[in-house]
Structure formats: structure tokens, C-alpha cells
Design an enzyme around this catalytic site. Structure first.
Site, PDB file in Angstrom:
ATOM      1  N   ASP A 145       0.812  -1.213   0.000  1.00  0.00           N
ATOM      2  CA  ASP A 145       0.000   0.000   0.000  1.00  0.00           C
ATOM      3  C   ASP A 145       0.846   1.265   0.000  1.00  0.00           C
ATOM      4  OD1 ASP A 145      -2.590   1.280   0.116  1.00  0.00           O
ATOM      5  OD2 ASP A 145      -2.179   1.763   2.207  1.00  0.00           O
ATOM      6  N   SER A 166      -7.253   5.488  -0.465  1.00  0.00           N
ATOM      7  CA  SER A 166      -7.645   4.231  -1.097  1.00  0.00           C
ATOM      8  C   SER A 166      -9.134   3.951  -0.890  1.00  0.00           C
ATOM      9  CB  SER A 166      -6.820   3.080  -0.510  1.00  0.00           C
ATOM     10  OG  SER A 166      -7.336   1.835  -0.914  1.00  0.00           O
ATOM     11  N   GLN A 216      -5.502  -1.641  -6.773  1.00  0.00           N
ATOM     12  CA  GLN A 216      -6.100  -0.668  -5.863  1.00  0.00           C
ATOM     13  C   GLN A 216      -6.776   0.433  -6.661  1.00  0.00           C
ATOM     14  OE1 GLN A 216      -4.002   2.562  -3.207  1.00  0.00           O
ATOM     15  NE2 GLN A 216      -3.998   0.652  -2.046  1.00  0.00           N
TER      16      GLN A 216
END
Length: 231
Positions: A145, A166, A216
């Protein structure tokens, strides 16, 4: 989420099969869900049907500078504007438990558009060891991430970020790996629009085995940067 408040986890046994099982998890604080996760588990099975992409050819991590070393080079510039010096010092002060070595580090003060692709060597700091593979998967989830969504902004560097977060994050684990060993993180963004950005990533072991695939989508809101000298 609030790090000062305990998290209540609700787990639903969505499906339990002979080879595959699915669990749905809801994390709750103050009576409201702050996170939802769907996890799919599979018994290990052999198959003659297998293939993978080829790992990009890049310099080994031993030949590259860490993110901290790159920032230090910028800070040594006596003509560096104070606003950029403060920004870099803020990045340096972040306690990130990841070693990062960019393969082609972008000039962070350049507003010229770049191809929406990035390559990093990454690993967890410290020693994790030969422990349960689930531990390495959790660490890889954290690593994956970091700086991921920023790949979608590389063609749009004339804008200043107002808000970026996100919306969802998916991961597929393909092969065993050590999160405390160097892995190549290949990131690319095939699409951005409508205040959203989509990024895809692949974590490669040093021996060329594709260990993890990630995807993502996130919210990206920006404003035009003033046309000023960088120094």
C-alpha cells in the site's frame, strides 16, 4: 480508524468448501464499520497449467540508494527552497518500517509528466524469519500500500494533491516469499479519471518468481500548482 479505540471484528463464514473457503470480516469502531475484508483460502494443489509474466530486468538493490539516501542528497543542495526542505524533512521524519530503493527515482521537484509506472526494491526492516506464511502475507499487504496510488499521479505532476485515499485494495498470493527479503515491486496505472485512479502491482522475488499481484482504486483530488521556480 481510531488507534486509541479497540476494534471489534465480526467474521462471517461465507463459504466452506473442500478446496476453497471464504470469510467476510467487518472491523467496527464506535458502532460503525471502518473496514471490510473478504478473504479466500485454498488448500495447496499442484497443476500442470501454470505461467507468469517475466520479471523486469533491473539493477540489484545493492547497487541502488535508499529513499532516505536520495532525500539526503536533495537536502544537501544549499539552493533548495525552504518549502521543499520542510517537505523532505517531514518525509524523513516518518517512521516507515520498510526499506525502499527506487529503481528509477523521479525528480520530486519536476512537474513534467512521466509514464505511470514505478519500480521499487522493498523489504520489511528487521528480521522476521521462517515463521508462519500468514505473517509474511500481512507484512506484504502493508508494504504493497505504500506509495502505490501515487503511481497514478506521475502523468499529472503539474497538480498538487488535495486529497488522496484508497477505496479498495485487492491482493492475490501466488508463491511463498519472505517479506524481510528484497522483492521488486512493479507498479503501473492503466487508468485515471473522474477523481479516481486505478493502479496494479506485482511483487517479484529476487529469483524471478511472481509472489503477489495487487490492485487498488482510490480517490484523487488535486489543484493546479503555481508556476514557480523549484529552487
Amino acid at each position: 480508524g481510531d488507534p486509541k479505540v479497540p476494534v471489534l471484528y465480526e467474521v462471517e463464514r461465507t463459504r466452506t468448501g473442500k478446496s476453497f473457503s471464504v470469510r467476510s470480516v467487518k472491523a467496527i469502531q464506535h458502532g460503525k464499520p471502518i473496514f471490510t475484508c473478504q478473504a479466500s483460502f485454498q488448500l495447496s494443489q499442484e497443476s500442470p497449467v501454470q505461467h507468469q509474466f517475466t520479471m523486469p530486468a533491473v539493477p540489484p538493490p545493492e547497487e541502488l540508494l535508499t529513499q532516505e539516501e536520495l532525500i539526503q542528497k536533495f537536502l544537501q543542495n544549499p539552493n533548495l527552497a525552504e518549502r521543499y526542505r520542510k517537505r523532505l524533512n517531514k518525509i524523513q521524519a516518518e517512521d516507515v518500517p520498510i526499506d525502499i530503493k527506487p529503481v528509477n527515482p523521479p525528480d520530486i521537484f519536476c512537474s513534467e509528466p512521466q509514464e505511470p509506472k514505478q519500480l521499487f526494491w522493498v523489504r520489511a526492516r528487521g528480521y522476521i524469519g521462517e515463521t508462519d506464511m500468514k505473517v509474511h502475507c500481512c507484512v506484504a499487504a502493508y508494504i504493497s500500500d505504500y506509495a502505490f496510488l501515487g503511481t497514478a499521479l506521475l502523468p499529472h505532476r503539474q497538480y498538487r494533491i488535495q486529497f488522496m485515499v484508497s477505496l479498495d485494495h485487492s491482493m492475490w498470493f501466488h508463491a511463498p516469499f519472505r517479506a524481510d527479503h528484497w522483492m521488486l515491486y512493479e507498479c503501473e496505472s492503466p487508468w485515471t479519471g473522474g477523481c479516481r485512479g486505478l493502479v496494479q502491482g506485482r511483487l517479484w522475488r529476487r529469483d524471478g518468481v511472481l509472489a503477489v499481484t495487487c490492485a487498488q482504486e482510490g480517490v484523487i483530488r488535486v489543484e493546479q500548482m503555481p508556476n514557480q521556480s523549484k529552487l
